[in-house]
Write an enzyme that holds these catalytic residues in place. Structure first.
Site, PDB file in Angstrom:
ATOM      1  N   GLU A  44       0.841  -1.192   0.000  1.00 15.53           N
ATOM      2  CA  GLU A  44       0.000   0.000   0.000  1.00 15.53           C
ATOM      3  C   GLU A  44       0.880   1.247   0.000  1.00 15.53           C
ATOM      4  O   GLU A  44       1.821   1.362   0.772  1.00 15.53           O
ATOM      5  CB  GLU A  44      -0.896  -0.030   1.247  1.00 15.53           C
ATOM      6  CG  GLU A  44      -1.838   1.133   1.403  1.00 15.53           C
ATOM      7  CD  GLU A  44      -2.644   1.046   2.693  1.00 15.53           C
ATOM      8  OE1 GLU A  44      -3.600   1.832   2.837  1.00 15.53           O
ATOM      9  OE2 GLU A  44      -2.325   0.181   3.538  1.00 15.53           O
ATOM     10  N   LYS A 128      -9.331   2.161  -1.974  1.00 20.05           N
ATOM     11  CA  LYS A 128      -9.663   1.596  -0.663  1.00 20.05           C
ATOM     12  C   LYS A 128     -11.075   2.017  -0.249  1.00 20.05           C
ATOM     13  O   LYS A 128     -11.443   3.188  -0.359  1.00 20.05           O
ATOM     14  CB  LYS A 128      -8.633   2.096   0.354  1.00 20.05           C
ATOM     15  CG  LYS A 128      -8.597   1.390   1.685  1.00 20.05           C
ATOM     16  CD  LYS A 128      -7.401   1.944   2.475  1.00 20.05           C
ATOM     17  CE  LYS A 128      -7.132   1.200   3.758  1.00 20.05           C
ATOM     18  NZ  LYS A 128      -5.916   1.734   4.423  1.00 20.05           N
ATOM     19  N   CYS A 164      -5.528  -3.268   2.370  1.00 24.20           N
ATOM     20  CA  CYS A 164      -5.335  -3.243   3.831  1.00 24.20           C
ATOM     21  C   CYS A 164      -6.626  -3.323   4.651  1.00 24.20           C
ATOM     22  O   CYS A 164      -7.133  -4.401   4.904  1.00 24.20           O
ATOM     23  CB  CYS A 164      -4.520  -2.012   4.225  1.00 24.20           C
ATOM     24  SG  CYS A 164      -3.662  -2.211   5.818  1.00 24.20           S
TER      25      CYS A 164
END
Length: 587
Positions: A44, A128, A164
């Site tokens: 990330e 995300k 994540c």
């Protein structure tokens, strides 16, 4: 037979160093391609570093990040690596700020993205979905959430890609993986390390693999960024949760593994909130791995708990010093346990030639403290000098007629002047040697022994400092090396030595008791009444909690240091300075 060869690259990015970070990714792809990888992934924000905090609000920064991603794609193609799909984490924008709603901050203009690069261009991008807003994370403040799950078809395998936090929370993209029938779930991460992190991280990865009947490949960045330490520990598990490959902690690494995900189906699958892209795979066909040499099994063994803490402190210190352009560090050597451990961390991080220790004895310094400081310096082989302070302190005492605590503190502040003078003269970064226990109760002198730009053991309780010292000495013995920390520094009662016969326990409870109370009050956020109910002396609890509360102003002015616990002072624990608790059990 295996269908895909994965390469997960643990890189160590620097925030804003786009060219440097891209060069590290390019090196990893070169190596991965040489080993026949079909898919390469980095962590990330690997192109920009993480966290970027309010840099996410700068359009110029976001445009530079976007340009760096496009440039990397071109570089890969120019080097003949364009056929290999590469998944890269990066920020993107600027976008128009969203209207106020429950999903995003109204002023955010950036997204936290992962893009697939192939044939010299950005083939697909996902953002995300879940934006963490707890502990050290402020992503809700600076990012706009994504909405879709990205699924890329590579050879005959559907690879779902998430970022994540999207793995940690139910709902959102991770809930669509099973419906999308992906054979591989690739998760790109910037997950900071804290003690016992693996006790929750690996079970989570395993659970996601079994509940979605999908191989999970988890790639994490590595390195220190301000007070955060990223440990890597990238891992691949199969549908039953068995570990297929695992990268080492706290160092860069290219993790290569052959996997056999379920083949993609030809019939139509769920399409709502799922973005699908088909990638060219000229060098990979079903069964092609049989034509390549088998990869050796790469499953790293995790270090012990104390070894992991030491590695995190060393990495955090090294990266803070080097990424910020300091050539060397300087610290006071008192002969005590804290300065000895900090010196050993610094030498392990930077090498003895880049560490300067300064003994600054006063009229109250014992002979054993001076000899212990000499001993630490000799054992570690660092640069060393002695600067007595008695003659420097005397004019302050005489002119100001200092007595008591004022006279004690002026000694610490004179030592700070010496260290800062050497810092200005030679360009050293000053390391401050205070531990978490002292920081909690304010057992330090502002602008004195608390002076410095980085605090290696800021998040380490006093009792753990002793444990680390004994562990590091045992490691040296096992290696056939000299123990770096003198036994006398470990065994003798700790003392600031600012007056005759002074010991820490003159004014503090035993450290075993103190650390236990602090764990409950600071880490577990228990009230005084709850701590007393657990069996601790009421007067001791009242005094400790009072010291913690009144020392917030000191902590706000202190140096940062590597976060190794679930509740570190600074990013984690944010309390008002002006605060007067009232009522039973509220302390």
């Amino acid at each position: 037979m295996p269908r895909l060869r994965l390469a997960l690259a643990q890189t160590n990015p620097v925030v804003g160093a786009f060219d440097r970070n891209a060069a590290g990714i390019l090196d990893a792809v070169r190596s991965a391609a040489a080993h026949g990888a079909d898919l390469v992934a980095v962590g990330e924000m690997a192109i920009s570093g993480y966290p970027i905090e309010d840099l996410a609000s700068r359009p110029s920064f976001l445009r530079a990040a976007r340009a760096a991603v496009s440039s990397l794609a071109v570089q890969l193609a120019d080097e003949g690596l364009g056929d290999v799909p590469v998944v890269v984490g990066h920020p993107d924008g600027p976008f128009e700020p969203r209207a106020v709603d429950v999903s995003t901050a109204p002023t955010a203009i950036a997204k936290n993205c992962a893009s697939i690069l192939q044939h010299g261009r950005v083939v697909a991008t996902t953002a995300k979905y879940h934006l963490p807003n707890y502990s050290v994370f402020d992503e809700y403040r600076v990012f706009i959430p994504g909405s879709d799950l990205l699924v890329a078809r590579i050879a005959d395998v559907d690879v779902a890609i998430i970022i994540c936090e999207d793995l940690w929370r139910d709902g959102g993209p991770v809930a669509r993986v099973l419906d999308a029938d992906a054979g591989l779930l690739l998760v790109v991460n910037a997950s900071p390390w804290v003690a016992d992190k693996d006790e929750v991280r690996l079970p989570l990865v395993t659970r996601r693999a079994t509940e979605s009947d999908t191989i999970v490949a988890y790639v994490n960045i590595v390195g220190g960024q301000d007070d955060l330490v990223f440990d890597g520990d990238s891992v691949v598990v199969d549908e039953q949760g068995t570990i297929l490959a695992r990268a080492p902690q706290f160092r860069t690494h290219l993790l290569l593994v052959d996997v056999d995900p379920a083949p993609a189906r030809s019939e139509a699958l769920v399409t709502e909130h799922v973005q699908r892209v088909a990638l060219d795979t000229p060098n990979s066909t079903p069964g092609s791995l049989a034509e390549r040499p088998a990869l050796p099994r790469d499953v790293a063994v995790l270090p012990s708990d104390l070894a992991a803490i030491w590695d995190a402190l060393v990495l955090g210190t090294r990266d803070y010093v080097q990424k910020n352009g300091f050539r060397s560090v300087v610290l006071g050597l008192s002969g005590g346990i804290d300065s000895a451990v900090c010196a050993a961390i610094a030498v392990d991080a930077l090498g003895p030639s880049q560490v300067v220790g300064v003994s600054m004895p006063s009229r109250w310094s014992s002979s054993h403290s001076m000899s212990d400081a000499d001993d630490v310096a000799a054992r570690l082989g660092l640069q060393y000098r002695t600067e007595p302070i008695a003659d420097l302190v005397a004019p302050f005492d005489a002119q100001l007629a200092l007595t008591g605590l004022a006279a004690e503190n002026i000694q610490a502040r004179v030592r700070a002047l010496i260290l800062m003078g050497l810092s200005n003269l030679d360009g050293h970064l000053v390391l401050t040697t205070g531990n978490k226990t002292e920081l909690a109760v304010g057992y330090s002198t502002n602008y004195g022994d608390s002076v410095g730009g980085f605090a290696p053991i800021k998040d380490v309780p006093k009792t753990t400092v002793w444990e680390l010292a004994r562990w590091r000495n045992a490691l040296a013995v096992a290696r056939g090396e000299t123990e770096p920390i003198p036994e006398n520094s470990i065994a003798k009662p700790p003392s600031a030595e600012l007056r005759e016969g002074q010991e820490d326990q003159d004014t503090l409870p035993p450290y075993e008791v103190l650390d236990a109370i602090l764990d409950r009050y600071v880490t577990q956020a228990q009230g005084a009444a709850d701590i007393v109910a657990a069996g601790f002396d009421a007067d001791t609890v009242a005094e400790v909690t009072r010291l913690v509360d009144r020392s917030e102003w000191k902590r706000r002015q202190g140096a940062i240091g590597p976060k190794i616990s679930g509740m570190a002072f600074g990013r984690d624990r944010r309390l008002p300075i002006t605060y007067r608790p009232s009522g039973p059990g509220t302390a």
